[in-house]
Motif scaffolding. Structure first.
Motif, PDB file in Angstrom:
ATOM      1  N   LEU A  37     122.992  68.198  33.707  1.00 23.77           N
ATOM      2  CA  LEU A  37     122.001  69.347  32.820  1.00 23.77           C
ATOM      3  C   LEU A  37     122.311  69.484  31.673  1.00 23.77           C
ATOM      4  N   SER A  38     121.564  70.187  30.976  1.00 21.10           N
ATOM      5  CA  SER A  38     121.983  71.251  29.481  1.00 21.10           C
ATOM      6  C   SER A  38     122.826  72.024  30.164  1.00 21.10           C
ATOM      7  N   ILE A  39     123.362  72.845  31.012  1.00 21.35           N
ATOM      8  CA  ILE A  39     124.034  73.897  31.466  1.00 21.35           C
ATOM      9  C   ILE A  39     125.201  73.981  31.081  1.00 21.35           C
ATOM     10  N   ARG A  40     125.602  74.966  30.626  1.00 19.53           N
ATOM     11  CA  ARG A  40     127.095  73.757  29.714  1.00 19.53           C
ATOM     12  C   ARG A  40     127.786  74.972  31.416  1.00 19.53           C
ATOM     13  N   ASN A  41     127.856  75.724  31.989  1.00 20.44           N
ATOM     14  CA  ASN A  41     128.540  75.939  32.805  1.00 20.44           C
ATOM     15  C   ASN A  41     128.434  76.013  33.915  1.00 20.44           C
ATOM     16  N   GLN A  42     129.250  75.412  34.500  1.00 25.71           N
ATOM     17  CA  GLN A  42     128.710  74.715  36.279  1.00 25.71           C
ATOM     18  C   GLN A  42     131.024  74.731  37.047  1.00 25.71           C
ATOM     19  N   ILE A  43     130.166  75.693  37.488  1.00 31.77           N
ATOM     20  CA  ILE A  43     131.834  76.191  38.142  1.00 31.77           C
ATOM     21  C   ILE A  43     131.590  75.944  40.095  1.00 31.77           C
ATOM     22  N   PRO A  44     132.158  75.319  40.776  1.00 31.72           N
ATOM     23  CA  PRO A  44     132.351  75.508  42.097  1.00 31.72           C
ATOM     24  C   PRO A  44     132.473  76.368  42.694  1.00 31.72           C
ATOM     25  N   GLY A  45     131.954  77.048  44.006  1.00 32.04           N
ATOM     26  CA  GLY A  45     132.824  77.738  44.675  1.00 32.04           C
ATOM     27  C   GLY A  45     132.093  77.307  45.938  1.00 32.04           C
ATOM     28  N   THR A  46     131.877  78.635  47.277  1.00 33.76           N
ATOM     29  CA  THR A  46     132.141  78.644  48.243  1.00 33.76           C
ATOM     30  C   THR A  46     130.911  79.827  48.661  1.00 33.76           C
ATOM     31  N   VAL A  47     129.938  79.696  49.189  1.00 32.62           N
ATOM     32  CA  VAL A  47     129.009  81.332  49.063  1.00 32.62           C
ATOM     33  C   VAL A  47     129.489  82.005  50.302  1.00 32.62           C
ATOM     34  N   VAL A  48     129.458  83.146  50.237  1.00 35.81           N
ATOM     35  CA  VAL A  48     130.691  84.323  51.282  1.00 35.81           C
ATOM     36  C   VAL A  48     129.335  84.953  51.917  1.00 35.81           C
ATOM     37  N   SER A  49     128.054  84.697  51.453  1.00 34.59           N
ATOM     38  CA  SER A  49     126.764  86.074  52.235  1.00 34.59           C
ATOM     39  C   SER A  49     125.921  85.590  51.117  1.00 34.59           C
ATOM     40  N   VAL A  50     124.396  85.923  52.175  1.00 34.04           N
ATOM     41  CA  VAL A  50     123.187  85.950  51.465  1.00 34.04           C
ATOM     42  C   VAL A  50     122.867  87.220  52.432  1.00 34.04           C
ATOM     43  N   THR A  51     122.293  87.976  50.787  1.00 34.26           N
ATOM     44  CA  THR A  51     121.263  88.943  51.411  1.00 34.26           C
ATOM     45  C   THR A  51     120.066  89.074  51.220  1.00 34.26           C
ATOM     46  N   SER A  52     119.615  89.231  51.848  1.00 33.25           N
ATOM     47  CA  SER A  52     118.035  88.311  51.727  1.00 33.25           C
ATOM     48  C   SER A  52     116.517  89.825  51.451  1.00 33.25           C
ATOM     49  N   GLY A  53     115.792  89.791  50.400  1.00 33.83           N
ATOM     50  CA  GLY A  53     115.140  90.753  50.518  1.00 33.83           C
ATOM     51  C   GLY A  53     113.281  89.539  50.596  1.00 33.83           C
ATOM     52  N   GLU A  54     112.414  90.381  50.032  1.00 35.03           N
ATOM     53  CA  GLU A  54     111.255  89.844  50.840  1.00 35.03           C
ATOM     54  C   GLU A  54     110.683  88.136  49.848  1.00 35.03           C
ATOM     55  N   VAL A  55     110.994  88.740  48.724  1.00 42.60           N
ATOM     56  CA  VAL A  55     111.136  87.531  47.777  1.00 42.60           C
ATOM     57  C   VAL A  55     112.773  87.361  47.274  1.00 42.60           C
ATOM     58  N   MET A  56     112.908  87.903  46.874  1.00 37.66           N
ATOM     59  CA  MET A  56     114.408  87.614  46.183  1.00 37.66           C
ATOM     60  C   MET A  56     115.248  87.783  47.114  1.00 37.66           C
ATOM     61  N   ALA A  57     117.174  86.627  46.964  1.00 38.29           N
ATOM     62  CA  ALA A  57     117.705  87.322  47.634  1.00 38.29           C
ATOM     63  C   ALA A  57     119.120  87.157  47.025  1.00 38.29           C
ATOM     64  N   THR A  58     120.499  87.601  47.277  1.00 36.59           N
ATOM     65  CA  THR A  58     121.547  88.114  46.301  1.00 36.59           C
ATOM     66  C   THR A  58     122.430  86.770  47.619  1.00 36.59           C
ATOM     67  N   VAL A  59     123.261  86.253  46.587  1.00 39.04           N
ATOM     68  CA  VAL A  59     123.811  85.296  46.949  1.00 39.04           C
ATOM     69  C   VAL A  59     125.330  84.963  47.024  1.00 39.04           C
ATOM     70  N   LYS A  60     126.407  86.177  47.800  1.00 35.32           N
ATOM     71  CA  LYS A  60     127.781  86.257  46.928  1.00 35.32           C
ATOM     72  C   LYS A  60     128.402  85.146  46.755  1.00 35.32           C
ATOM     73  N   VAL A  61     128.944  84.270  45.952  1.00 39.26           N
ATOM     74  CA  VAL A  61     130.222  82.842  45.883  1.00 39.26           C
ATOM     75  C   VAL A  61     131.394  83.258  45.544  1.00 39.26           C
ATOM     76  N   ARG A  62     132.280  82.753  46.182  1.00 40.39           N
ATOM     77  CA  ARG A  62     133.543  82.389  46.028  1.00 40.39           C
ATOM     78  C   ARG A  62     133.629  81.540  44.662  1.00 40.39           C
ATOM     79  N   LEU A  63     134.252  81.752  43.769  1.00 44.77           N
ATOM     80  CA  LEU A  63     134.190  80.296  43.528  1.00 44.77           C
ATOM     81  C   LEU A  63     136.371  80.153  43.495  1.00 44.77           C
ATOM     82  N   ASP A  64     135.843  78.537  42.966  1.00 48.19           N
ATOM     83  CA  ASP A  64     136.625  77.845  43.134  1.00 48.19           C
ATOM     84  C   ASP A  64     138.606  78.805  42.292  1.00 48.19           C
ATOM     85  N   GLY A  65     137.957  79.388  41.459  1.00 44.52           N
ATOM     86  CA  GLY A  65     139.182  80.310  40.574  1.00 44.52           C
ATOM     87  C   GLY A  65     139.784  81.580  41.421  1.00 44.52           C
ATOM     88  N   GLY A  66     138.963  81.705  42.009  1.00 37.21           N
ATOM     89  CA  GLY A  66     139.017  83.469  43.211  1.00 37.21           C
ATOM     90  C   GLY A  66     138.550  83.808  42.233  1.00 37.21           C
TER      91      GLY A  66
END
Lengths: 139, 139, 139
Positions: A3-32
């Motif tokens: 990918l041309s996308i320079r920033n790729q940081i691994p992590g683990t999903v903590v929570s998913v909050t769903s709306g009707e169209v959009m959702a917010t996903v919280k991710v804990r990065l491996d760096g904390g």
């Protein structure tokens, strides 16, 4: 897939909050650090995202702003502290590399911003990324 | 042509700084604020932008962040002070209308950010927009 | 009105899914690809978007990422395959022109990404655009 996308940081999903169209996903990065991504609900379903899912957060360089001071009262959810390691300057834009816990970020900001903030190798900064600018990849 | 882009603020080009690929264009808005747009050099040429050109600045709602306090040491060039007039909340996202000198801005941020900042009608805010997120239209 | 937004691709609305603040609009491009735009519900109403509406999709060059190789497990909804026709390199950024079915896209990415992906005229790529970065214009 490269990918041309320079920033790729691994992590683990903590929570998913769903709306009707959009959702917010919280991710804990491996760096904390904890980050929030606002993606379409459709993408959440297709990637099967749930607490515990391993993901990579993808952030285009042009979406990474930098702050040199304390940041308060800001709608931007994602604030990753780090240290500038390199500044490359062009005619209008500049690329700034920032080492953060667990990885490295690249920020593409205006040359003027670099001058205004006095950014150079060694500068302490906070990378700021709006939730709507963060994409996720399943791994 | 009607655009889905909610924020369209008229202004006049003050200066153009050209790189090899990108250019930064400073625009004085009719409300008095000065904003910076980072667009491709190709677009500058096609629109024939030069000091004195009349333009409209175009900013997608998802690109407008909000701050409630003073903002310092930030790479984000564009900071437009205003007052919240309306907050609409969905399941994951929220829409915030902000009256600014010379017009109105719409910001789409996470619901969480609205809660965290305590945003409501009457709140004083500063709208923050990264230069790379601002498009221009000739008029 | 001429827009600085480089990427303007005509298409037809296939479906509209409305939330309380945001809506996702699926558009079939004239070249055959299907794309998703996440715009405010307010914009959907003002443009009167419904299945069958003719629109132009508007995408700022800085919002177009590029991938070489197959793309899988990615939250980014919009993936348009094409072939690089031209690369222009500046001090920090690069402009990449990509021919796709039915038109041409311009992508502004970091110079480093161009080097890393080995992009040159003739390279096969997939243009990736996050739904929140796509605006629509009625025609």
């Amino acid at each position: 897939m490269i990918l041309s996308i320079r920033n790729q940081i691994p992590g683990t999903v903590v929570s998913v909050t769903s709306g009707e169209v959009m959702a917010t996903v919280k991710v804990r990065l491996d760096g904390g650090q904890e980050i929030t991504a606002a993606i379409t609900l459709e993408a959440v379903k297709e990637l099967g995202l749930a607490p515990g899912s391993s993901v990579r957060t993808l952030i285009k360089s042009t979406e990474v702003a930098l702050a040199t001071g304390a940041v308060q009262g800001l709608s931007i959810r994602n604030r990753i502290p780090g240290t500038v390691t390199e500044v490359t300057t062009g005619g209008a834009m500049a690329g700034v590399k920032v080492t953060v816990a667990g990885g490295e970020l690249t920020s593409a900001i205006t040359k003027e911003a670099v001058t205004d903030l006095g950014l150079a190798a060694g500068s302490s900064v906070v990378a700021l990324i709006k939730s709507t600018e963060i994409a996720l990849a399943s791994v």
